[in-house]
Design an enzyme around this catalytic site. Structure first.
Site, mmCIF file in Angstrom:
data_model
loop_
_atom_site.group_PDB
_atom_site.id
_atom_site.type_symbol
_atom_site.label_atom_id
_atom_site.label_comp_id
_atom_site.label_asym_id
_atom_site.label_seq_id
_atom_site.Cartn_x
_atom_site.Cartn_y
_atom_site.Cartn_z
ATOM 1 N N LYS A 13 -3.748 -37.875 21.616
ATOM 2 C CA LYS A 13 -2.873 -36.841 22.181
ATOM 3 C C LYS A 13 -3.305 -36.468 23.604
ATOM 4 O O LYS A 13 -2.481 -36.374 24.490
ATOM 5 C CB LYS A 13 -2.905 -35.566 21.313
ATOM 6 C CG LYS A 13 -2.489 -35.769 19.871
ATOM 7 C CD LYS A 13 -2.439 -34.440 19.130
ATOM 8 C CE LYS A 13 -3.775 -33.728 19.009
ATOM 9 N NZ LYS A 13 -4.780 -34.407 18.153
ATOM 10 N N ARG A 88 -1.233 -25.684 15.440
ATOM 11 C CA ARG A 88 -1.974 -26.419 14.412
ATOM 12 C C ARG A 88 -1.737 -25.837 13.023
ATOM 13 O O ARG A 88 -2.260 -26.353 12.051
ATOM 14 C CB ARG A 88 -3.462 -26.356 14.719
ATOM 15 C CG ARG A 88 -4.035 -27.686 15.250
ATOM 16 C CD ARG A 88 -5.489 -27.430 15.526
ATOM 17 N NE ARG A 88 -6.321 -28.577 15.658
ATOM 18 C CZ ARG A 88 -6.700 -29.110 16.812
ATOM 19 N NH1 ARG A 88 -6.194 -28.682 17.930
ATOM 20 N NH2 ARG A 88 -7.573 -30.099 16.829
ATOM 21 N N ARG A 127 -15.846 -41.612 21.967
ATOM 22 C CA ARG A 127 -15.218 -40.893 23.090
ATOM 23 C C ARG A 127 -16.242 -40.242 24.019
ATOM 24 O O ARG A 127 -17.254 -39.739 23.589
ATOM 25 C CB ARG A 127 -14.331 -39.760 22.554
ATOM 26 C CG ARG A 127 -13.224 -40.215 21.714
ATOM 27 C CD ARG A 127 -12.114 -39.210 21.646
ATOM 28 N NE ARG A 127 -12.462 -37.928 21.063
ATOM 29 C CZ ARG A 127 -11.537 -37.099 20.580
ATOM 30 N NH1 ARG A 127 -10.262 -37.418 20.631
ATOM 31 N NH2 ARG A 127 -11.886 -35.943 20.072
ATOM 32 N N ARG A 161 -18.386 -34.713 23.214
ATOM 33 C CA ARG A 161 -18.148 -33.466 22.501
ATOM 34 C C ARG A 161 -19.100 -33.301 21.328
ATOM 35 O O ARG A 161 -19.387 -34.268 20.630
ATOM 36 C CB ARG A 161 -16.703 -33.428 21.997
ATOM 37 C CG ARG A 161 -15.725 -33.137 23.084
ATOM 38 C CD ARG A 161 -14.312 -33.324 22.644
ATOM 39 N NE ARG A 161 -14.002 -32.736 21.346
ATOM 40 C CZ ARG A 161 -12.781 -32.641 20.858
ATOM 41 N NH1 ARG A 161 -11.756 -33.081 21.579
ATOM 42 N NH2 ARG A 161 -12.561 -32.129 19.684
ATOM 43 N N ARG A 172 -12.510 -32.217 10.236
ATOM 44 C CA ARG A 172 -11.350 -32.036 11.134
ATOM 45 C C ARG A 172 -10.118 -32.733 10.560
ATOM 46 O O ARG A 172 -9.003 -32.238 10.678
ATOM 47 C CB ARG A 172 -11.696 -32.556 12.533
ATOM 48 C CG ARG A 172 -12.662 -31.624 13.262
ATOM 49 C CD ARG A 172 -13.338 -32.282 14.437
ATOM 50 N NE ARG A 172 -12.423 -32.629 15.500
ATOM 51 C CZ ARG A 172 -12.720 -33.474 16.482
ATOM 52 N NH1 ARG A 172 -13.914 -34.050 16.521
ATOM 53 N NH2 ARG A 172 -11.839 -33.744 17.405
#
Ligand code: AMP
Length: 218
Positions: A13, A88, A127, A161, A172
């Protein structure tokens, strides 16, 4: 244009929102980025959000709705916006509807990126982003062009992160399926949901999103 990017963590996203922001000249509002900035700055919201984020759970609707309400009416969003990571929950989606109705800016489109849960862990674990300008990268799928140098600003410092660990990803994903996935039928019923295969290469996903945007603006 008022867009929402929907999909599980790691679906891409943020990457697609970053590209769309430049193409459509609208503002990108990433609630994850806003919260990470609040944690870094040590604000009251940051203090409350830190432990929740590390556990891979959702920050309270009250906080999130307040955060978005303050930002969405800003002048840099006059042309429209792309929401990445918000709403969310159904409560957030309903609060957003009320905000947008009062601004007379209805949602144009909700783009869902579909991805298998199994591939998400690998995606998320690789990431990283530039510590200076925030440009996003991935060890395998989107490395920097020159090793160790940001393509965008030339910085040599990168960050990962804290919640991009295998354990936190599991929580998550659970939060996504339990609390966020109900938004799919919510927007489907409004006739503004479009789904795009998020497992394709980044460039191909962008092409598919562009096709969706063209077909809906006709
Ligand atoms: P993200 O960068 O979108 O993956 O968000 C990182 C974390 O921030 C999430 O796992 C949540 O803990 C929190 N967060 C971000 N956006 C929201 C939201 N709209 N509602 C609740 N929590 C959120």
């Amino acid at each position: 244009m008022q867009l929402i990017m929907l999909g599980p963590p790691g679906a891409g996203k943020g990457t697609q929102a970053e590209l769309l922001e430049k193409k459509l000249k609208v503002c990108k509002l990433s609630t994850g980025d806003m919260l990470r900035a609040a944690v870094k700055a040590g604000t009251e919201i940051g203090k409350q959000a830190d432990a929740v984020m590390k556990a891979g759970q959702l920050v309270s609707d009250d906080i999130m709705i307040r955060l978005i309400r303050e930002r969405i009416a800003n002048i840099d969003c006059a042309n429209g916006f792309i929401l990445d990571g918000f709403p969310r929950t159904i409560a957030q989606a309903e609060a957003l509807d009320v905000m947008l109705a009062s601004m007379k800016k209805p949602l144009s489109l909700v783009i869902e990126l579909t991805v298998n849960d199994e591939i998400l862990v690998e995606r998320i674990a690789g990431r990283f982003s530039c510590a200076k300008c925030g440009a996003g990268y991935h060890d395998t799928f989107k490395p920097t062009k020159a090793a160790g140098i940001c393509d965008v600003c030339g910085s040599k410092e990168f960050t990962r992160r804290k919640d991009d660990t295998r354990e936190t990803v599991k929580s998550r994903l659970e939060a996504y399926h339990a609390q966020t996935a109900p938004l799919l039928p919510y927007y489907q019923a409004k006739g503004i949901l479009r789904s795009v295969d998020g497992m394709a290469e980044i460039g191909d996903v962008t092409l598919e999103i562009n096709k969706v945007l063209e077909s809906t603006s006709k």
